[in-house]
Design an enzyme around this catalytic site. Structure first.
Site, PDB file in Angstrom:
ATOM      1  N   ASP A 220     -20.969  24.143  51.036  1.00  0.00           N
ATOM      2  CA  ASP A 220     -19.952  24.714  50.115  1.00  0.00           C
ATOM      3  C   ASP A 220     -18.808  25.461  50.691  1.00  0.00           C
ATOM      4  OD1 ASP A 220     -21.438  26.799  51.230  1.00  0.00           O
ATOM      5  OD2 ASP A 220     -22.080  27.844  49.200  1.00  0.00           O
TER       6      ASP A 220
ATOM      7  N   ARG B 218     -24.414  22.896  39.832  1.00  0.00           N
ATOM      8  CA  ARG B 218     -23.144  22.484  39.291  1.00  0.00           C
ATOM      9  C   ARG B 218     -23.212  20.901  39.259  1.00  0.00           C
ATOM     10  NH1 ARG B 218     -20.294  27.912  40.433  1.00  0.00           N
ATOM     11  NH2 ARG B 218     -22.048  28.577  41.836  1.00  0.00           N
TER      12      ARG B 218
ATOM     13  N   SER C 124     -25.545  23.683  49.801  1.00  0.00           N
ATOM     14  CA  SER C 124     -24.932  24.776  50.359  1.00  0.00           C
ATOM     15  C   SER C 124     -26.184  25.536  51.291  1.00  0.00           C
ATOM     16  CB  SER C 124     -24.608  25.753  49.415  1.00  0.00           C
ATOM     17  OG  SER C 124     -23.684  25.144  48.504  1.00  0.00           O
TER      18      SER C 124
HETATM   19  C1  BG6 Z   1     -19.118  28.320  43.793  1.00  0.00           C
HETATM   20  C2  BG6 Z   1     -19.328  27.110  44.490  1.00  0.00           C
HETATM   21  O1  BG6 Z   1     -17.974  28.590  43.136  1.00  0.00           O
HETATM   22  O2  BG6 Z   1     -19.556  29.453  44.322  1.00  0.00           O
HETATM   23  C3  BG6 Z   1     -20.451  26.926  45.064  1.00  0.00           C
HETATM   24  O3  BG6 Z   1     -18.719  26.007  43.748  1.00  0.00           O
HETATM   25  C4  BG6 Z   1     -20.703  27.830  46.046  1.00  0.00           C
HETATM   26  O4  BG6 Z   1     -20.637  25.840  45.891  1.00  0.00           O
HETATM   27  C5  BG6 Z   1     -21.016  29.257  45.126  1.00  0.00           C
HETATM   28  O5  BG6 Z   1     -22.051  27.608  46.505  1.00  0.00           O
HETATM   29  C6  BG6 Z   1     -21.126  30.524  46.005  1.00  0.00           C
HETATM   30  O6  BG6 Z   1     -21.094  31.607  44.970  1.00  0.00           O
HETATM   31  P1  BG6 Z   1     -22.327  32.216  44.501  1.00  0.00           P
HETATM   32  O7  BG6 Z   1     -22.247  33.586  44.163  1.00  0.00           O
HETATM   33  O8  BG6 Z   1     -22.825  31.227  43.286  1.00  0.00           O
HETATM   34  O9  BG6 Z   1     -23.485  32.071  45.540  1.00  0.00           O
HETATM   35  C1  GLC Z   2     -26.170  30.512  53.014  1.00  0.00           C
HETATM   36  C2  GLC Z   2     -26.339  28.970  53.642  1.00  0.00           C
HETATM   37  C3  GLC Z   2     -24.778  28.478  53.882  1.00  0.00           C
HETATM   38  C4  GLC Z   2     -24.111  28.777  52.681  1.00  0.00           C
HETATM   39  C5  GLC Z   2     -24.039  30.167  52.294  1.00  0.00           C
HETATM   40  C6  GLC Z   2     -23.056  30.400  51.052  1.00  0.00           C
HETATM   41  O1  GLC Z   2     -25.952  31.023  54.169  1.00  0.00           O
HETATM   42  O2  GLC Z   2     -27.374  28.794  54.633  1.00  0.00           O
HETATM   43  O3  GLC Z   2     -25.100  27.207  54.298  1.00  0.00           O
HETATM   44  O4  GLC Z   2     -22.936  28.297  52.896  1.00  0.00           O
HETATM   45  O5  GLC Z   2     -25.330  30.854  51.999  1.00  0.00           O
HETATM   46  O6  GLC Z   2     -23.547  29.735  49.947  1.00  0.00           O
END
Ligand code: BG6
Ligand code: GLC
Ligand code: BG6
Ligand code: GLC
Length: 942
Positions: free
Chosen positions: A659, A541, A605
């Site tokens: 994240d 994003r 993340s």
């Molecule tokens: C999003 C965040 O809304 O959710 C991201 O902006 C995050 O940073 C993500 O990693 C996590 O959710 P998913 O389901 O996309 O792994």
């Molecule tokens: C995984 C990553 C971690 C992140 C999480 C959620 O566990 O290792 O850093 O926060 O996924 O996205």
């Protein structure tokens, strides 16, 4: 003169024709086809009323769901005991069913005994009646040398109206026919039978299914004729059942497939619907019955009443001088002296008149030939009316089936049983003829049940047995996923120990507890335009945020989402970062900001070892990423280099944040009590504000702690925002726990199922992220797939076929799990989702798949809840308070889209941390906004 005499005699014969006076006398009983059509239409309306949830309570015709969903398909087999109670004979049987339908392919062997039921038991106490039933059963076992030690499944044909919520349960609504044993109405008859079997003792019998005789008859006949979808009884009582579309059976959940409905049509007319056709004789029969006002149609049709109707007509005619010269005998005045067997005998083809005379003589009457002809004709009219009414009812049922299936013509078979149909010489032909006349467009065949209803009851029970065994096996398979409170408490304890160990350990630990170099949550003073980039969830994003001082609600957001193809996720590091730079370039074009050098926050993340807010070394990939040459490298440098390689824009990367941290910051902007960030999405993770003094990881932190506390003392940033309860002065740093690693040291061994082991083994990072593999969107689908594979291999699903689709890793994405588990989704839709995934499921398969998804996601939510309880309790203890109010900022597709995940997580956390009041605040705008806030704070501090 002679001619005159002949003519006179001819006319006087005409006048005296005994059948004519009977015809006149019983005019109201002779129903014409248009009347039958009216009755049929009225019955159709009654059926609709009974099927609908709103009108069922007031409906006379109860339309009872039977939970029999299919007619025999040849897969039934086994050996069963059977009880057949409610017809003219009570029978105990042993039925052996071999696989395969029809006389040629499969086969059924039966042995039976009839046991008389003393009259007083039918009107005595219900328990005594059932004791008699179970004692007869025991006697049968003795007599047939059937082992008393072995467990025997039992099929129970019980021919009275029962409200069933399952095959092995049924509340007796009311007695009908000649039974009115006390204390059973409103009770579960299967329980009553089980109770009696226990009281008798010495047998091991499992009552698996209870069916009405109509249903059992349909199944019996369906064994040889697959078109048999209607069951009809014209015996002591009368009734019919048929296969209805489940979507029309309001009282049962589900909309796919069919279910047999026991109409209990004997009660047609109980609300006055047949008043136009009821005669004084019907009224008299009703008044003298066990159940006045009830079973009105049955009293016009069935064997228990036909003889009595004939007697009452003959008696009345005699009293009026129309028969026997007005002579009436005591016997003729006595209830029950003319039976249905007499009616059948009177209408025999050759000997009918002779039989009639004998019957009348036995009643102490002296009939003339004309009397005999007249009485025989009474009998004909009464029995003809019965078959006409049955024909009208059947016509209604068949018309309904035809309409349900949208057919112009219908080929169907009606399975029939009952003494009237079987023993009355003219009844079957008359019935068939009228049905065919009323429904010329239907090809209706009638099959007489050759061996009573128990064969059919055994077939139903065979299916029930198979389902019960499947149920047991599915339960066994899913039981390791169902965690007790004690187990969850243990998870909490282990999570807590893992958090503490991670904070202390300078070397590697299962839970990494990574410092984030974020020392405080936002205070509302943040302002300016920032870029936020996010990698690591479902998508990449890019985001542009504009904060205005003190206006938390109005931060402007513009964003664009880019997918990361699998080959990039798992290609080279350079390709991955080039791809990201390309997405950023596109976003800046899109925003028309290619030339502005904006400060940017980078949400990355994955676990990063940070030494500063803008330096983070990737420890290891998680969640399906495997790009080469990244682990052990600083991701900020890699991004900067990729941007440099493009050389078409520039950004100032100020911060790299996980994240969870971004999410916490984003939510804390709205709610100052937010000191925890949770992600439940593709991966799972938590961060929280930890006191610096507890972070023993590096000496550097210690120094920073000292610096911080000196700085904090004199600091007053002038904002009006309330700080977090009590301890604003305590220096803190946000710790990215990376709790997904819990268990990497074996701490979850006793929770991990064979399916989890398989998922781990097939993953990109075996042995790592064990907690994440039990709890996150990316892995839950895989756990589900492993369970489905196992159930299919065991023959419990998809007819035992392991298809290519099922062998495909990753087919169950989080969004499918969420859809499948949605309560609002009908089974048919679950099936269509599975079909989209290439899984061709039956209705029963869909139920099991939904259940497996439910068990796996429920466990995931509970585990996260237990983990969260550990985190909040730790914070509470850090602060030394008895009670903690705290907010968790949350993001992730599992949390946000799954119908039950968030509820179960919150409930578990609440139960396991009773001294904390935890509010879960879903983040709006994603973690990018949080990353931008961190960037803003950094910039402001510079
Ligand atoms: C999003 C965040 O809304 O959710 C991201 O902006 C995050 O940073 C993500 O990693 C996590 O959710 P998913 O389901 O996309 O792994
Ligand atoms: C995984 C990553 C971690 C992140 C999480 C959620 O566990 O290792 O850093 O926060 O996924 O996205
Ligand atoms: C029998 C069936 O053949 O017919 C019974 O086995 C059923 O289950 C009975 O109740 C109905 O007929 P009747 O005439 O015995 O009531
Ligand atoms: C009575 C019962 C019904 C049964 C029928 C035929 O009508 O109420 O359940 O099917 O008799 O035996």
């Amino acid at each position: 003169m002679f001619v005159v005499h002949l003519v006179c005699s001819f006319f006087s014969k005409l006048q005296e024709d005994p059948t004519k006076k009977v015809d006149r006398f019983l005019y109201a009983m002779r129903l014409h086809d248009d009347q039958l059509s009216d009755i049929s239409a009225c019955f159709q309306a009654e059926m609709k009323k009974g099927l609908s949830a709103e009108s069922n309570a007031a409906a006379a015709v109860k339309m009872l769901p039977t939970h029999v969903r299919s007619t025999p398909d040849g897969s039934e087999n086994g050996q069963f005991l059977a009880l057949d109670l409610g017809g003219s004979r009570f029978k105990v049987l042993q039925v052996k069913v071999r696989e395969g339908t029809g006389i040629r392919k499969g086969g059924v062997e039966m042995e039976e005994n009839t046991y008389p039921i003393p009259e007083e038991l039918l009107t005595g106490r219900g328990t005594e009646l059932f004791d008699h039933v179970s004692e007869s059963l025991k006697d049968f076992l003795h007599e047939k040398n059937i082992s008393l030690e072995k467990k025997h499944p039992l099929a129970f044909t019980f021919s009275f109206p029962c409200e069933q919520s399952a095959l092995n349960q049924g509340l007796l609504l009311n007695w009908s026919k000649n039974c009115r044993a006390r204390g059973l109405q409103g009770k579960d008859v299967v329980q009553a039978l089980r109770g009696a079997i226990d009281r008798t003792g010495g047998m091991d019998v499992e009552v698996l299914a209870m069916v009405n005789d109509t249903v059992a008859t349909m199944m019996t006949c369906g064994f040889d004729d697959q078109h048999c979808e209607v069951g009809l009884i014209v015996g002591t009582g009368t009734n019919a059942c048929y296969m209805e579309e489940l979507r029309h059976v309001d009282l049962v959940e589900g909309d796919e497939g069919r279910m047999c409905v026991n109409t209990e049509w004997g009660a047609f007319g109980d609300d006055g619907a047949l008043n136009d056709y009821i005669t004084e004789f019907d009224r008299d029969v009703d008044a003298a019955s066990n159940n006045p006002g009830k079973q009105i149609l049955e009293k016009m049709v069935s064997g228990l009443y036909l003889g009595e109707l004939v007697r009452l007509v003959v008696l009345k005619m005699a009293k009026l001088g129309l028969l026997f010269d007005g002579h009436v005998s005591d016997a003729l005045r006595t209830k029950g002296k003319i039976t249905t067997a007499h009616v059948a005998a009177m209408e025999e083809y050759k000997d009918g008149l002779k039989n009639t005379r004998n019957i009348l003589v036995d009643l102490d009457l002296t009939p003339t030939s004309d009397d005999c002809v007249a009485v025989q004709h009474v009998s004909t009219i009464v029995s003809f009316r019965s078959s006409n009414l049955v024909a009208a009812g059947l016509a209604a049922i068949l018309t309904r089936i035809k309409q349900n299936r949208n057919l112009r013509t219908l080929r169907i078979t009606v399975g029939v049983d009952g003494t009237v149909y079987k023993t009355h010489p003219r009844y079957p032909n008359r019935l068939h003829e009228v049905v065919r006349r009323l429904l010329p467009e239907c090809d209706v065949r009638f099959v007489l049940s050759d061996s009573g209803s128990s064969k059919g009851a055994a077939l139903v029970t065979a299916v029930a047995q198979r389902l019960a065994s499947r149920r047991r096996k599915v339960d066994e398979t899913l039981s390791p996923f169902r965690l007790s409170q004690e187990q969850l408490q243990l998870v909490k304890t282990r999570m807590r120990a893992g958090l503490e160990a991670g904070l202390k350990s300078k070397g590697p630990s299962a839970i990494k507890m990574l410092p984030s170099f974020v020392y405080s949550t936002p205070d509302g003073t943040e302002h300016g335009k920032y870029l936020a980039l996010g990698l690591g969830g479902t998508n990449f994003r890019a985001l542009l945020v504009n904060f205005k001082k003190g206006l938390q609600q109005n931060s402007q957001l513009h964003h664009k989402i880019y997918t990361i193809p699998l080959e990039i996720k798992q290609g080279s590091g350079e390709e991955l970062f080039d791809h990201i730079a390309q997405c950023v370039s596109d976003f800046l074009d899109y925003m028309g900001m290619k030339n502005a050098r904006l400060p940017a926050g980078f949400t990355f993340s994955f676990p990063c070892e940070q030494t500063a807010i803008d330096r983070g070394t990737l420890v290891n990939w998680t969640k399906g990423f495997k790009a080469t040459d990244c682990e052990g490298h600083d991701v900020v440098s890699m991004l900067r280099e990729a941007i440099k390689r493009r050389n078409d824009f520039d950004v100032d990367i100020v911060a790299v944040v996980n994240d969870t941290v971004g999410t916490m910051m984003s939510c804390a902007y709205e709610d100052p009590q937010c000191e925890i960030g949770l992600i439940a999405g593709t991966g799972t993770n938590v961060c929280y504000m930890e006191e610096l003094k507890n972070i023993e990881k590096t000496e550097q932190k210690k120094e920073e702690e000292e610096e911080m506390s000196e700085g904090e003392e004199g600091k007053d940033d002038g904002t009006e925002r309330e700080r977090v309860e009590g301890d604003a002065k305590t220096p803190k740093m946000c710790i990215n726990t990376e709790w997904g690693g819990l268990g990497d040291d074996g701490a979850l061994e006793d929770f991990i199922t064979l399916y989890d082991i398989e998922v781990d083994r097939n993953s990109l990072n075996p042995g790592k992220q064990r907690f994440e593999k039990l709890t996150s969107g990316m892995h839950l689908g895989e756990v589900v797939r492993q369970v489905l594979l196992d159930l299919t291999r065991g023959g419990l699903l998809f007819r035992g076929h392991v298809t290519e689709a099922l062998k495909t890793p990753g087919i169950f994405q989080t969004k499918y799990l969420s859809q499948i588990e949605s309560d609002r989704l009908a089974l048919l839709q679950v099936r269509s989702i599975l079909q989209q995934l290439g899984l061709d499921s039956t209705c029963d398969d869909s139920i099991i798949v939904k259940e497996v998804c439910g068990a796996v996601s429920h466990r995931a939510a509970q585990l996260c809840g237990a983990g969260m309880a550990a985190v909040v309790d730790k914070i509470r203890e850090n602060r030394g308070v008895d009670h903690l109010n705290i907010t968790v900022g949350v993001d992730g597709t599992l949390y946000k889209q799954h119908p039950h995940f968030s509820g179960v997580l919150q409930e578990t956390a609440k139960v396991l941390s009773p001294r904390c009041n935890v509010t879960f605040l879903p983040s709006e705008g994603g973690s990018g906004k949080g990353a931008a806030l961190i960037t803003a704070r950094q910039k402001m501090e510079l």
